[in-house]
Design an enzyme around this catalytic site. Structure first.
Site, PDB file in Angstrom:
ATOM      1  N   ARG A   1       0.849  -1.189   0.000  1.00 11.85           N
ATOM      2  CA  ARG A   1       0.000   0.000   0.000  1.00 11.85           C
ATOM      3  C   ARG A   1       0.889   1.245   0.000  1.00 11.85           C
ATOM      4  O   ARG A   1       1.950   1.261   0.642  1.00 11.85           O
ATOM      5  CB  ARG A   1      -0.851  -0.038   1.271  1.00 11.85           C
TER       6      ARG A   1
ATOM      7  N   THR B   1      -9.933   0.206  -9.863  1.00 14.52           N
ATOM      8  CA  THR B   1      -8.877  -0.527  -9.193  1.00 14.52           C
ATOM      9  C   THR B   1      -8.845  -1.756 -10.045  1.00 14.52           C
ATOM     10  O   THR B   1      -9.666  -1.899 -10.938  1.00 14.52           O
ATOM     11  CB  THR B   1      -9.326  -0.833  -7.744  1.00 14.52           C
TER      12      THR B   1
ATOM     13  N   ASP C   1      -7.706   8.487   0.369  1.00 13.95           N
ATOM     14  CA  ASP C   1      -8.280   7.436   1.223  1.00 13.95           C
ATOM     15  C   ASP C   1      -8.061   7.705   2.712  1.00 13.95           C
ATOM     16  O   ASP C   1      -8.588   6.983   3.559  1.00 13.95           O
ATOM     17  CB  ASP C   1      -7.694   6.066   0.854  1.00 13.95           C
TER      18      ASP C   1
ATOM     19  N   SER D   1      -7.749   0.907   3.378  1.00 11.38           N
ATOM     20  CA  SER D   1      -8.205   0.414   2.078  1.00 11.38           C
ATOM     21  C   SER D   1      -9.393  -0.530   2.249  1.00 11.38           C
ATOM     22  O   SER D   1      -9.620  -1.069   3.336  1.00 11.38           O
ATOM     23  CB  SER D   1      -7.062  -0.336   1.400  1.00 11.38           C
ATOM     24  N   SER D   2     -10.117  -0.734   1.160  1.00 12.56           N
ATOM     25  CA  SER D   2     -11.192  -1.740   1.142  1.00 12.56           C
ATOM     26  C   SER D   2     -10.830  -2.929   0.264  1.00 12.56           C
ATOM     27  O   SER D   2     -11.657  -3.830   0.080  1.00 12.56           O
ATOM     28  CB  SER D   2     -12.471  -1.127   0.580  1.00 12.56           C
TER      29      SER D   2
ATOM     30  N   GLY E   1     -13.680  -1.452  -6.989  1.00 10.03           N
ATOM     31  CA  GLY E   1     -14.970  -0.848  -6.653  1.00 10.03           C
ATOM     32  C   GLY E   1     -15.027  -0.094  -5.345  1.00 10.03           C
ATOM     33  O   GLY E   1     -16.108   0.041  -4.768  1.00 10.03           O
ATOM     34  N   GLY E   2     -13.884   0.414  -4.838  1.00 13.24           N
ATOM     35  CA  GLY E   2     -13.920   1.164  -3.582  1.00 13.24           C
ATOM     36  C   GLY E   2     -14.514   0.295  -2.484  1.00 13.24           C
ATOM     37  O   GLY E   2     -14.223  -0.901  -2.398  1.00 13.24           O
TER      38      GLY E   2
HETATM   39  O1  DON Z   1      -7.945   1.083  -1.456  1.00 16.87           O
HETATM   40  C1  DON Z   1      -9.111   1.339  -1.635  1.00 16.87           C
HETATM   41  O2  DON Z   1     -10.016   0.876  -0.982  1.00 16.87           O
HETATM   42  C2  DON Z   1      -9.479   2.268  -2.761  1.00 16.87           C
HETATM   43  N1  DON Z   1      -8.412   3.183  -3.054  1.00 16.87           N
HETATM   44  C3  DON Z   1      -9.817   1.442  -3.925  1.00 16.87           C
HETATM   45  C4  DON Z   1     -10.302   2.297  -5.040  1.00 16.87           C
HETATM   46  C5  DON Z   1     -11.111   1.528  -5.932  1.00 16.87           C
HETATM   47  O3  DON Z   1     -11.391   0.380  -5.779  1.00 16.87           O
HETATM   48  C6  DON Z   1     -11.643   2.284  -7.028  1.00 16.87           C
HETATM   49  N2  DON Z   1     -12.188   1.412  -7.924  1.00 16.87           N
HETATM   50  N3  DON Z   1     -12.514   0.474  -8.219  1.00 16.87           N
END
Ligand code: DON
Length: 570
Positions: free
Chosen positions: A99, A379, A421, A450-451, A471-472
């Site tokens: 990360r 992502t 984030d 993070s997710s 997907g965040g």
């Molecule tokens: O680490 C995370 O949770 C976010 N930065 C992830 C971002 C994300 O998944 C965007 N798209 N799919």
């Protein structure tokens, strides 16, 4: 006649060697020896070639990740960060945490103006939004410790793709138009990298070359980790930051380290769940939700029935409240109750609070925090299984699609905007989506929460399901639903990743659902329980592998929600 058919079948199954098998929607690709499933078919091919040459799952993951940095600039990266989860055929499990980190000059109030408001969206946009990248350090460390093929061979496919070019995709068209509109000088290298002569669009199918990126990859090929974090690449990055008001220095880069750390583990109906520990919240939240749901007969309740969606929503609401309250970078937050959150007794207590017919409230006063509102869809996740049955589940990101849109001048690679984030306004937590709880405030050298939820499910000590998604915050719920689809609803991996899904994240108190997921009467039943519902676009894009040990077959499915995904098996 019957014998003739049996003979033909035997021929197909036993004699004809599997080359790579195409996948279409619910019908997975099939392989006997290995499989790579990613969001770009050319990257999956690069990973598969590493396997064919005798490489293991870590080798294939390195080749795939670096190829994605060329072919999927929206999310594949060397200028971002992520997580790798490993489960070996011998039962060994480990993870690599690469990360991004906050720069050494970062502070908890660095995004605020004199009135305490966020200055010009600076946590999401521009040079201050960039975290110290981790991808190259993470891939290098995993390869040093567990790879088998020479590093240089694994970087070569990415160099070839950047140098010789590959067909530009439909997926990139919208972004290319945005790039045409970027006028500030800090985006000059972005225009150079993405547009013909720095101004014209590449048509879909037209060969797109990235010469500066190829040179950076050659330095990484020759010098490994140091080809990125020291010498010319580091200087290019630090100079670029300095020129446009960023704070990442050569010292930040030289001091960046990936970490090998233990996964979080749980069980679900006799399967073992192995996933990413903090600074990702994904593994903990996934296990917490599975523990809650284990107390119900989900198969009998029925896939995507109103009661099923109600129970999922209630599990999601509770896990996301805990996420907001407790989780951050373990190097900075010492009192995270990971064991409690992932325990069966805790899940039982939470389950006891669920009314079978009525939604519970999401109350920021009770649960102590809220979550941010922004959802990006960029992502990327990929899954790998090698000939021995070792598995890698890897999710990495630039945060937004194409990250900060900042391309390092002379370096040719995009930088993340992962600093977004972090919780940007200390102490301010409210229903409109601001979160200011302490575990995830900015501090020098700290990793942002993070997710991402790269996950491997095992049975009797052997991996059976490798899964993850972008997907965040929806990532965690996407992975949850694919796991339930496979274990409870016995779907094949293609059906499991294609099935429609929902998302709830505690606050705001609303369920989002993909279009046409349920019938109007089911929807009414669900809403009558007290769940506000909104239809949304696609949720994530899951890249999954299922291993059928009895048949000796490996099934791969690239979610059709991804434009250019591909499952390559052999
Ligand atoms: O680490 C995370 O949770 C976010 N930065 C992830 C971002 C994300 O998944 C965007 N798209 N799919």
């Amino acid at each position: 006649m019957r014998r003739f058919f049996a003979y033909c079948l035997a021929l197909t199954v036993l004699v004809i060697p599997f080359s790579s098998s195409a996948q279409s929607g619910r019908t997975p690709a099939v392989g006997r020896n290995g499989m790579v499933v990613s969001s770009h078919y050319l990257a999956s091919e690069a990973g598969k070639e590493a396997l064919r040459k005798g490489g293991n799952a870590i080798d294939a993951a390195v080749a795939t990740a670096l190829a994605l940095a060329v072919t999927l600039p929206s999310a594949g990266n060397i200028g971002g960060g992520g997580f790798l989860v490993y489960y070996g055929a011998d039962g060994k499990t480990t993870t690599f945490n690469f990360r991004e980190k906050a720069p050494l000059a970062a502070t908890s109030t660095m995004y605020l103006d004199a009135n305490g408001a966020i200055r010009n969206n600076s946590n999401h946009e521009g040079p201050l939004s960039v975290g110290v990248p981790g991808t190259v350090a993470g891939l290098w460390m995993a390869h040093q410790r567990m790879g088998s093929l020479p590093w240089a061979d694994l970087v070569q496919p990415a160099i070839d793709l950047a140098e010789k070019g590959f067909p530009s995709t439909w997926d990139m068209q919208g972004y290319l138009q945005e790039v045409q509109g970027l006028t500030q000088p800090m985006y000059a290298a972005t225009k150079k990298a993405f547009l013909k002569e720095g101004k014209d669009l590449y048509a879909p199918g037209e060969l797109w070359k990235q010469p500066d990126l190829a040179e950076t990859l050659k330095r990484i090929q020759k010098e490994g980790r140091d080809g990125f974090y020291k010498g010319k690449t580091a200087k290019l990055l630090a100079d670029y930051m300095k020129k446009y008001g960023g704070i990442i220095t050569e010292e930040d880069l030289a001091r960046y380290e990936a970490v090998e750390q233990a996964p979080v583990k749980g069980t679900y109906r006799g399967y073992e769940i192995v996933s990413m520990a903090p600074p990702s919240s994904g593994g903990i939240a996934l296990i917490e939700m599975l523990n809650i749901l284990e107390g119900y007969d989900l198969k009998a309740i029925g896939h995507n029935s109103a009661l099923y969606l109600h129970l999922l929503t209630e599990a999601m609401r509770r896990a996301f409240a805990d996420r907001a309250e407790h989780i951050g970078d373990p190097a900075f937050v010492s009192n995270m109750p990971v064991d409690r959150l992932t325990s069966k007794p805790y899940a039982k207590t939470l389950r006891n609070g669920i009314d079978l017919f009525k939604a519970s409230p999401s109350d920021s006063a009770t649960f102590n925090a809220a979550v941010h509102v922004y959802e990006s869809d960029e992502t990327t996740h990929f899954s790998v299984v090698d000939a021995k049955g070792n598995a890698v589940s890897l999710t990495y990101t630039l945060e937004y699609g194409y990250g900060s849109s900042l391309v390092v001048e002379g370096g040719g690679f995009l930088l993340n905007n992962e600093m977004g984030d972090f919780n940007p306004v200390p102490g301010v937590t409210n229903r409109s989506g601001q979160i200011g709880t302490p575990p995830n405030l900015v501090a020098p050298g700290k990793r942002m929460l993070s997710s991402m939820t790269p996950t491997i499910v095992a049975k009797e000590g052997k991996p059976v399901l490798v899964i993850g998604s972008p997907g965040g915050r929806t990532i965690i719920n996407t992975v949850l639903q694919v796991v339930l689809n496979v274990i409870d609803h016995e779907m094949n991996i293609g059906e499991a990743v294609e099935a429609g899904r929902i998302h709830h994240q505690w606050l705001p108190d609303i369920t989002t659902m993909e279009a046409l997921l349920i019938s109007p009467d089911t929807r009414q039943l669900y809403e009558m329980m007290g769940h506000p519902l909104r239809v949304r676009g696609r949720q994530g894009s899951a890249m999954g592998i299922f291993i059928d040990r009895k048949k000796g077959l490996i099934y791969g499915a690239a979610d059709s929600r991804a434009f250019d995904g591909g499952a390559s098996g052999y």
